[in-house]
Design a protein around this motif. Structure first.
Motif, mmCIF file in Angstrom:
data_model
loop_
_atom_site.group_PDB
_atom_site.id
_atom_site.type_symbol
_atom_site.label_atom_id
_atom_site.label_comp_id
_atom_site.label_asym_id
_atom_site.label_seq_id
_atom_site.Cartn_x
_atom_site.Cartn_y
_atom_site.Cartn_z
ATOM 1 N N ALA A 8 1.291 9.506 -0.348
ATOM 2 C CA ALA A 8 1.028 8.303 -1.136
ATOM 3 C C ALA A 8 0.083 8.650 -2.277
ATOM 4 O O ALA A 8 -0.756 9.546 -2.161
ATOM 5 C CB ALA A 8 0.417 7.215 -0.259
ATOM 6 N N ILE A 9 0.270 7.943 -3.379
ATOM 7 C CA ILE A 9 -0.616 8.093 -4.535
ATOM 8 C C ILE A 9 -1.195 6.715 -4.816
ATOM 9 O O ILE A 9 -0.466 5.778 -5.135
ATOM 10 C CB ILE A 9 0.140 8.637 -5.764
ATOM 11 N N GLY A 10 -2.514 6.614 -4.671
ATOM 12 C CA GLY A 10 -3.188 5.331 -4.847
ATOM 13 C C GLY A 10 -3.345 4.965 -6.317
ATOM 14 O O GLY A 10 -3.052 5.760 -7.217
ATOM 15 N N ARG B 53 5.180 7.417 -1.855
ATOM 16 C CA ARG B 53 4.774 6.051 -2.168
ATOM 17 C C ARG B 53 3.749 6.150 -3.285
ATOM 18 O O ARG B 53 2.716 6.782 -3.117
ATOM 19 C CB ARG B 53 4.130 5.376 -0.960
ATOM 20 N N ALA B 54 4.055 5.523 -4.399
ATOM 21 C CA ALA B 54 3.130 5.549 -5.529
ATOM 22 C C ALA B 54 2.863 4.130 -5.990
ATOM 23 O O ALA B 54 3.776 3.298 -6.045
ATOM 24 C CB ALA B 54 3.715 6.375 -6.670
ATOM 25 N N ASP B 55 1.613 3.862 -6.309
ATOM 26 C CA ASP B 55 1.242 2.562 -6.841
ATOM 27 C C ASP B 55 1.957 2.366 -8.176
ATOM 28 O O ASP B 55 2.188 3.327 -8.921
ATOM 29 C CB ASP B 55 -0.275 2.502 -7.029
ATOM 30 N N GLN B 56 2.312 1.136 -8.489
ATOM 31 C CA GLN B 56 3.078 0.886 -9.709
ATOM 32 C C GLN B 56 2.271 1.152 -10.978
ATOM 33 O O GLN B 56 2.838 1.328 -12.045
ATOM 34 C CB GLN B 56 3.619 -0.539 -9.723
ATOM 35 N N ASN B 57 0.956 1.223 -10.890
ATOM 36 C CA ASN B 57 0.123 1.472 -12.060
ATOM 37 C C ASN B 57 -0.262 2.937 -12.225
ATOM 38 O O ASN B 57 -1.003 3.275 -13.136
ATOM 39 C CB ASN B 57 -1.147 0.617 -11.984
ATOM 40 N N VAL B 58 0.231 3.807 -11.334
ATOM 41 C CA VAL B 58 -0.080 5.236 -11.414
ATOM 42 C C VAL B 58 0.709 5.848 -12.566
ATOM 43 O O VAL B 58 1.905 5.587 -12.709
ATOM 44 C CB VAL B 58 0.285 5.930 -10.074
ATOM 45 N N PRO B 59 0.061 6.677 -13.390
ATOM 46 C CA PRO B 59 0.810 7.358 -14.456
ATOM 47 C C PRO B 59 1.874 8.291 -13.865
ATOM 48 O O PRO B 59 1.693 8.871 -12.791
ATOM 49 C CB PRO B 59 -0.261 8.167 -15.196
ATOM 50 N N VAL C 282 9.628 5.350 -1.968
ATOM 51 C CA VAL C 282 9.516 4.166 -1.140
ATOM 52 C C VAL C 282 9.045 3.023 -2.036
ATOM 53 O O VAL C 282 8.082 3.142 -2.782
ATOM 54 C CB VAL C 282 8.514 4.398 0.009
ATOM 55 N N THR C 283 9.766 1.911 -1.970
ATOM 56 C CA THR C 283 9.412 0.729 -2.747
ATOM 57 C C THR C 283 9.263 -0.452 -1.814
ATOM 58 O O THR C 283 9.632 -0.390 -0.641
ATOM 59 C CB THR C 283 10.493 0.413 -3.799
ATOM 60 N N ASP C 284 8.751 -1.529 -2.353
ATOM 61 C CA ASP C 284 8.576 -2.764 -1.586
ATOM 62 C C ASP C 284 9.705 -3.720 -1.976
ATOM 63 O O ASP C 284 9.692 -4.269 -3.070
ATOM 64 C CB ASP C 284 7.210 -3.391 -1.895
#
Length: 139
Positions: free
Chosen positions: A66-68, A104-110, A132-134
């Motif tokens: 995961a990338i926060g 899993r990456a946050d949507q605001n991660v570059p 992985v998406t929601d």
């Protein structure tokens, strides 16, 4: 096809082939082969036991990365730095090249952070990467 008549002007031999006897012979041979073909199989009737077997193949390991939002990396929920991530990817690649990475990456991660993790995994031979998406958030 010309038919011979009783009145012949020409005394020469008839130059046409009579096909009827040839067709009769072929039909007789066809019937003989159709009757004898089932008799040529010499199979022994055996009632074989029925069992279900399958190869015991374990599904490939899933690696959770995961990338926060602050570009912090997580390995299976545990906070790691870039060097630790690289070492763990090397261990996973040595163990199983078919392991799937679930990223899993946050949507605001570059995108550069996501691309860095993907390129590092691909360089080590881990090419199965799933994003992985929601699904409940999409409308």
């Amino acid at each position: 096809m010309a038919f011979a008549s009783f009145e012949q002007d020409d005394d020469g031999p008839m130059a046409e082939i009579n096909m009827i006897p040839l067709i009769d012979v072929m039909l007789v041979l066809l019937i003989i082969f159709m009757v004898t073909a089932p008799l040529l199989t010499h199979a022994v009737k055996v009632d074989l036991p029925k069992e279900s077997t399958s190869a015991n193949q374990l599904p490939p390991e899933n690696i959770q990365i995961a990338i926060g939002p602050d570009e912090q990396l997580y390995w299976a929920g545990e906070k790691v730095d870039a060097d630790t991530l690289k070492a763990r990817l090397q261990e996973a690649a040595a163990k199983d090249k078919n392991a799937e990475i679930q990223l899993r990456a946050d949507q605001n991660v570059p995108y550069r952070s996501v691309a860095h993790v993907m390129s590092e995994a691909a360089r080590l031979g881990l090419t199965r990467i799933g994003f992985v998406t929601d699904p409940s958030a999409a409308k």
